[in-house]
Design a protein around this motif. Structure first.
Motif, PDB file in Angstrom:
ATOM      1  N   TYR A 122     -10.856  -0.041   5.702  1.00 57.34           N
ATOM      2  CA  TYR A 122     -10.776  -1.372   5.105  1.00 57.34           C
ATOM      3  C   TYR A 122     -10.331  -2.393   6.151  1.00 57.34           C
ATOM      4  O   TYR A 122      -9.625  -2.049   7.100  1.00 57.34           O
ATOM      5  CB  TYR A 122      -9.747  -1.363   3.965  1.00 57.34           C
ATOM      6  N   PRO A 123     -10.679  -3.652   5.938  1.00 52.67           N
ATOM      7  CA  PRO A 123     -10.193  -4.690   6.855  1.00 52.67           C
ATOM      8  C   PRO A 123      -8.684  -4.903   6.694  1.00 52.67           C
ATOM      9  O   PRO A 123      -8.103  -4.584   5.652  1.00 52.67           O
ATOM     10  CB  PRO A 123     -10.975  -5.933   6.446  1.00 52.67           C
ATOM     11  N   MET A 124      -8.115  -5.465   7.739  1.00 53.30           N
ATOM     12  CA  MET A 124      -6.672  -5.686   7.816  1.00 53.30           C
ATOM     13  C   MET A 124      -6.139  -6.477   6.618  1.00 53.30           C
ATOM     14  O   MET A 124      -5.034  -6.249   6.133  1.00 53.30           O
ATOM     15  CB  MET A 124      -6.433  -6.464   9.104  1.00 53.30           C
ATOM     16  N   SER A 125      -6.947  -7.403   6.134  1.00 51.09           N
ATOM     17  CA  SER A 125      -6.476  -8.346   5.108  1.00 51.09           C
ATOM     18  C   SER A 125      -6.685  -7.836   3.681  1.00 51.09           C
ATOM     19  O   SER A 125      -6.346  -8.540   2.729  1.00 51.09           O
ATOM     20  CB  SER A 125      -7.236  -9.670   5.276  1.00 51.09           C
ATOM     21  N   THR A 126      -7.239  -6.625   3.533  1.00 49.11           N
ATOM     22  CA  THR A 126      -7.604  -6.135   2.199  1.00 49.11           C
ATOM     23  C   THR A 126      -6.884  -4.831   1.891  1.00 49.11           C
ATOM     24  O   THR A 126      -7.167  -3.794   2.502  1.00 49.11           O
ATOM     25  CB  THR A 126      -9.135  -5.915   2.121  1.00 49.11           C
ATOM     26  N   GLY A 127      -5.966  -4.885   0.942  1.00 47.73           N
ATOM     27  CA  GLY A 127      -5.261  -3.666   0.530  1.00 47.73           C
ATOM     28  C   GLY A 127      -6.218  -2.736  -0.210  1.00 47.73           C
ATOM     29  O   GLY A 127      -7.099  -3.187  -0.932  1.00 47.73           O
ATOM     30  N   ARG A 128      -6.009  -1.450  -0.008  1.00 54.39           N
ATOM     31  CA  ARG A 128      -6.928  -0.462  -0.597  1.00 54.39           C
ATOM     32  C   ARG A 128      -6.610  -0.188  -2.062  1.00 54.39           C
ATOM     33  O   ARG A 128      -5.493  -0.405  -2.512  1.00 54.39           O
ATOM     34  CB  ARG A 128      -6.845   0.851   0.203  1.00 54.39           C
ATOM     35  N   ASN A 129      -7.628   0.308  -2.779  1.00 56.62           N
ATOM     36  CA  ASN A 129      -7.472   0.715  -4.179  1.00 56.62           C
ATOM     37  C   ASN A 129      -7.330   2.237  -4.198  1.00 56.62           C
ATOM     38  O   ASN A 129      -8.316   2.966  -4.101  1.00 56.62           O
ATOM     39  CB  ASN A 129      -8.696   0.277  -4.982  1.00 56.62           C
ATOM     40  N   GLU A 177       0.830  -1.216   0.000  1.00 57.61           N
ATOM     41  CA  GLU A 177       0.000   0.000   0.000  1.00 57.61           C
ATOM     42  C   GLU A 177       0.862   1.263   0.000  1.00 57.61           C
ATOM     43  O   GLU A 177       0.597   2.207  -0.756  1.00 57.61           O
ATOM     44  CB  GLU A 177      -0.906   0.023   1.228  1.00 57.61           C
ATOM     45  N   LEU A 178       1.870   1.296   0.872  1.00 56.72           N
ATOM     46  CA  LEU A 178       2.670   2.517   0.949  1.00 56.72           C
ATOM     47  C   LEU A 178       3.480   2.728  -0.325  1.00 56.72           C
ATOM     48  O   LEU A 178       3.700   3.854  -0.751  1.00 56.72           O
ATOM     49  CB  LEU A 178       3.550   2.524   2.203  1.00 56.72           C
ATOM     50  N   GLY A 179       3.912   1.617  -0.952  1.00 52.21           N
ATOM     51  CA  GLY A 179       4.614   1.738  -2.230  1.00 52.21           C
ATOM     52  C   GLY A 179       3.685   2.238  -3.322  1.00 52.21           C
ATOM     53  O   GLY A 179       4.068   3.080  -4.154  1.00 52.21           O
ATOM     54  N   THR A 180       2.472   1.740  -3.335  1.00 53.54           N
ATOM     55  CA  THR A 180       1.500   2.202  -4.337  1.00 53.54           C
ATOM     56  C   THR A 180       1.253   3.700  -4.177  1.00 53.54           C
ATOM     57  O   THR A 180       1.223   4.448  -5.169  1.00 53.54           O
ATOM     58  CB  THR A 180       0.177   1.411  -4.192  1.00 53.54           C
ATOM     59  N   MET A 181       1.091   4.143  -2.947  1.00 54.35           N
ATOM     60  CA  MET A 181       0.886   5.586  -2.726  1.00 54.35           C
ATOM     61  C   MET A 181       2.109   6.396  -3.167  1.00 54.35           C
ATOM     62  O   MET A 181       1.967   7.495  -3.706  1.00 54.35           O
ATOM     63  CB  MET A 181       0.574   5.855  -1.250  1.00 54.35           C
ATOM     64  N   ALA A 182       3.302   5.845  -2.957  1.00 55.07           N
ATOM     65  CA  ALA A 182       4.511   6.554  -3.401  1.00 55.07           C
ATOM     66  C   ALA A 182       4.488   6.711  -4.927  1.00 55.07           C
ATOM     67  O   ALA A 182       4.833   7.766  -5.462  1.00 55.07           O
ATOM     68  CB  ALA A 182       5.755   5.803  -2.947  1.00 55.07           C
ATOM     69  N   GLY A 183       4.044   5.660  -5.610  1.00 59.19           N
ATOM     70  CA  GLY A 183       3.964   5.721  -7.074  1.00 59.19           C
ATOM     71  C   GLY A 183       2.897   6.688  -7.571  1.00 59.19           C
ATOM     72  O   GLY A 183       2.965   7.156  -8.714  1.00 59.19           O
TER      73      GLY A 183
END
Ligand code: BEZ
Length: 219
Positions: A148-155, A48-54
């Motif tokens: 979101y739940p712990m097991s589900t990465g956000r979009n 998630e944090l990498g996606t936000m960085a991108g």
């Protein structure tokens, strides 16, 4: 205290990977995205944090700053950044709040008041409710809340899409339909009479008396 859309986002001071911030001052005149994660050095959070960085440039195009937060210390965030870069190829250049006393997590209703006041000994599962997103406007009001739940990465593309809608609908008396994206037709709000709709939007289509569609107005 539970937070709702249109509430003023609670202000706070916090330590971050880019020094101390006062939240409202840091937001300035633009939008902000405050997003939390349960724990550093966990798999979904790393992606998630990498996606936000991108996506940081996409948020910047929308005049939206991004800031991450967890109850881990700033030193932990700093060490974790290397893993995020290795896994996702993106360097985290936005600030990460080290909320070790859980102050911000409680202010934003991610953790209950009785959660204590230390990150010491807390497991990822203890922080299960800390996978939230708050979009805050230049008026410091909350525009969007997502958990979101712990097991589900956000979009996070959805957050960009929502910001596009929030910014468009703040300017024009329109709403955006399901799955709307930039350039798609929009819905004229009920507050606009048919006569006013012609004046404001030129032409429009009446699908049902309560669904009137028109081209997306220019920004
Ligand atoms: C994860 O990000 O993968 C994660 C976070 C909290 C608990 C378990 C997994």
């Amino acid at each position: 205290m539970s937070l709702r859309i249109n509430d003023t986002a609670p202000d706070f001071t916090a330590d971050t990977t880019q020094g101390a911030i006062r939240f409202h001052e840091w937001i300035g005149d633009g939008y902000a995205v405050l997003f939390s994660h349960p724990k550093d050095f966990t798999p979904v959070c790393t992606t998630e944090l990498g996606t936000m960085a991108g996506l940081e440039d996409e948020f910047a195009k929308r005049n939206a700053k991004i800031v991450g937060i967890s109850v881990d210390p700033v030193e932990s965030h700093e060490r974790w950044k290397d893993d995020i870069r290795t896994v996702t190829g993106h360097a985290v250049n936005y600030p990460l709040i080290g909320d070790t006393d859980l102050k911000v997590a409680k202010l934003y209703d991610m953790l209950p008041a009785e959660a204590g006041d230390s990150c010491e000994g807390r497991t990822p599962a203890d922080n299960a409710t800390v996978r939230s997103v708050f979009v805050i406007g230049p008026d410091k009001k909350i525009k969007l809340i997502l958990t979101y739940p712990m097991s589900t990465g956000r979009n996070f593309q959805e957050i960009l899409r929502a910001i596009d809608s929030i910014q468009l609908t703040a300017k024009h008396q329109v709403a955006t339909p399901a799955d709307w994206k930039q350039g798609d037709d929009v819905i004229i709000t009920a507050a606009v009479s048919n006569e006013d709709a012609v004046r404001r939007f030129g032409s429009y289509e009446t699908i049902l008396p309560y669904i009137r569609k028109t081209k997306q107005p220019a920004a």
